[in-house]
Write an enzyme that holds these catalytic residues in place. Sequence first.
Site, short mmCIF file in Angstrom:
data_model
loop_
_atom_site.label_atom_id
_atom_site.label_comp_id
_atom_site.label_asym_id
_atom_site.label_seq_id
_atom_site.Cartn_x
_atom_site.Cartn_y
_atom_site.Cartn_z
N MET A 42 0.77 -1.22 0.00
CA MET A 42 0.00 0.00 0.00
C MET A 42 0.81 1.28 0.00
O MET A 42 0.48 2.16 -0.75
CB MET A 42 -0.90 0.05 1.23
CG MET A 42 -1.27 1.47 1.63
SD MET A 42 -1.49 1.56 3.41
CE MET A 42 0.12 1.04 4.03
N PRO A 43 1.84 1.36 0.80
CA PRO A 43 2.46 2.69 0.67
C PRO A 43 2.82 2.97 -0.79
O PRO A 43 3.27 2.08 -1.51
CB PRO A 43 3.73 2.58 1.52
CG PRO A 43 3.43 1.52 2.53
CD PRO A 43 2.59 0.52 1.77
N PHE A 44 2.53 4.18 -1.19
CA PHE A 44 2.88 4.64 -2.53
C PHE A 44 3.98 5.69 -2.36
O PHE A 44 3.81 6.66 -1.62
CB PHE A 44 1.65 5.24 -3.21
CG PHE A 44 1.93 5.82 -4.57
CD1 PHE A 44 2.43 5.02 -5.59
CD2 PHE A 44 1.66 7.16 -4.85
CE1 PHE A 44 2.69 5.55 -6.84
CE2 PHE A 44 1.91 7.70 -6.09
CZ PHE A 44 2.42 6.89 -7.10
N THR A 74 3.02 8.06 0.69
CA THR A 74 1.60 8.12 1.03
C THR A 74 1.22 6.76 1.61
O THR A 74 1.50 5.73 0.99
CB THR A 74 0.75 8.41 -0.22
OG1 THR A 74 1.19 9.63 -0.80
CG2 THR A 74 -0.72 8.54 0.14
N ASP A 122 4.70 -5.54 -1.32
CA ASP A 122 3.87 -4.33 -1.27
C ASP A 122 4.78 -3.15 -1.64
O ASP A 122 5.21 -2.36 -0.81
CB ASP A 122 3.30 -4.17 0.14
CG ASP A 122 2.33 -3.00 0.26
OD1 ASP A 122 2.18 -2.25 -0.72
OD2 ASP A 122 1.74 -2.84 1.34
#
Lengths: 137, 137, 137
Positions: free
Chosen positions: A1-3, A75, A40
Amino acid sequence: MPFVRIDALCAASDRPDRLDALGRAVRDAMVETIGIPPDDWFQVLTGHDGTTSTLRYGDYLGISRDEGIVFIAITLRAGRTPEQKQALYRRTAELAEEYAGTEPRNVFITLTENESIDWSLGHGLAQYVAPSEGNAS
Amino acid sequence: MPFVRIDALCAASDRPDRLDALGRAVRDAMVETIGIPPDDWFQVLTGHDGTTSTLRYGDYLGISRDEGIVFIAITLRAGRTPEQKQALYRRTAELAEEYAGTEPRNVFITLTENESIDWSLGHGLAQYVAPSEGNAS
Amino acid sequence: MPFVRIDALCAASDRPDRLDALGRAVRDAMVETIGIPPDDWFQVLTGHDGTTSTLRYGDYLGISRDEGIVFIAITLRAGRTPEQKQALYRRTAELAEEYAGTEPRNVFITLTENESIDWSLGHGLAQYVAPSEGNAS
């Protein structure tokens, strides 16, 4: 998930290796400190030539920065503790030095948080919320 | 108002058409699902060559992604419901496939919300707040 | 601390000067209106050629925009008042015109706020929080 977006100044010849090393540093630091699975891994890695695009930086807080500066903008969903964030910063700086030769003074990180509903990781779905939370059919 | 960044890997020859198609997909999906006017269209579209700049992605959540990956990062005012966001994800994935041939598994979207006061859409004004809310003269 | 991305369309020959002028405009406006020290200067300046990467914009809110459009995205800590934000918008538009010849109608600004713990400005530390707030040793 972290972008994650990573921006660095680099000569054309240095780009692929340096960007790759920085990307791995941030990914591995996340795996070790904030519980992100290794796959991820979602990053935009940009090498700036100083002409078409470039970076600006000052010596704010008395830290001497130079053209080795690296901006890391992450993010991620809200919920990490201050302790986890501090561990992430420390480990990222360590690994950026180890993998890419970036001096810790040149590692600039900022986090922006959002919520579970704010992510779609493929297939047009919001994977972090149960379908019943929305009107998904 | 939504401000959108779209990042994709693409060969030089594919860039203008593919980026254009992806930009239209996101715009049209917003118009259809979250009530954005058609001319409320503000995007940065970037094609990465894999050398000067590049993307990283993994198979997180068991989704097989490849070099067709597209990152769509949307900044918008808070207020959309979970149902609206889910509709936006679904429609974006559909239109990215229809317009640009992007497979739904490769459509990665993240939203970041802010407030009305956080936008100036021209002329140095904060158009979403009444002048009396600030000291605008 | 504010971390700024500035995106503009520009021909290769115009890039360094125009991007530099836009970067100074945003920096100086922050110094004058929201109390940022002059050396607190962290920016990614990107000139888009319209092919490898490009911008999209509409006439939303009845504002006529053209290829002189400039997107300014600022991440900063929460706490600025609406009045300060409005002053920042006004002054940025003024200085973008003065320094770079950008018309005020083409200055698009958006702010995203986060918290003190969300910043590491070098050395792997979270400079805006006291070490005792985390587990920093």
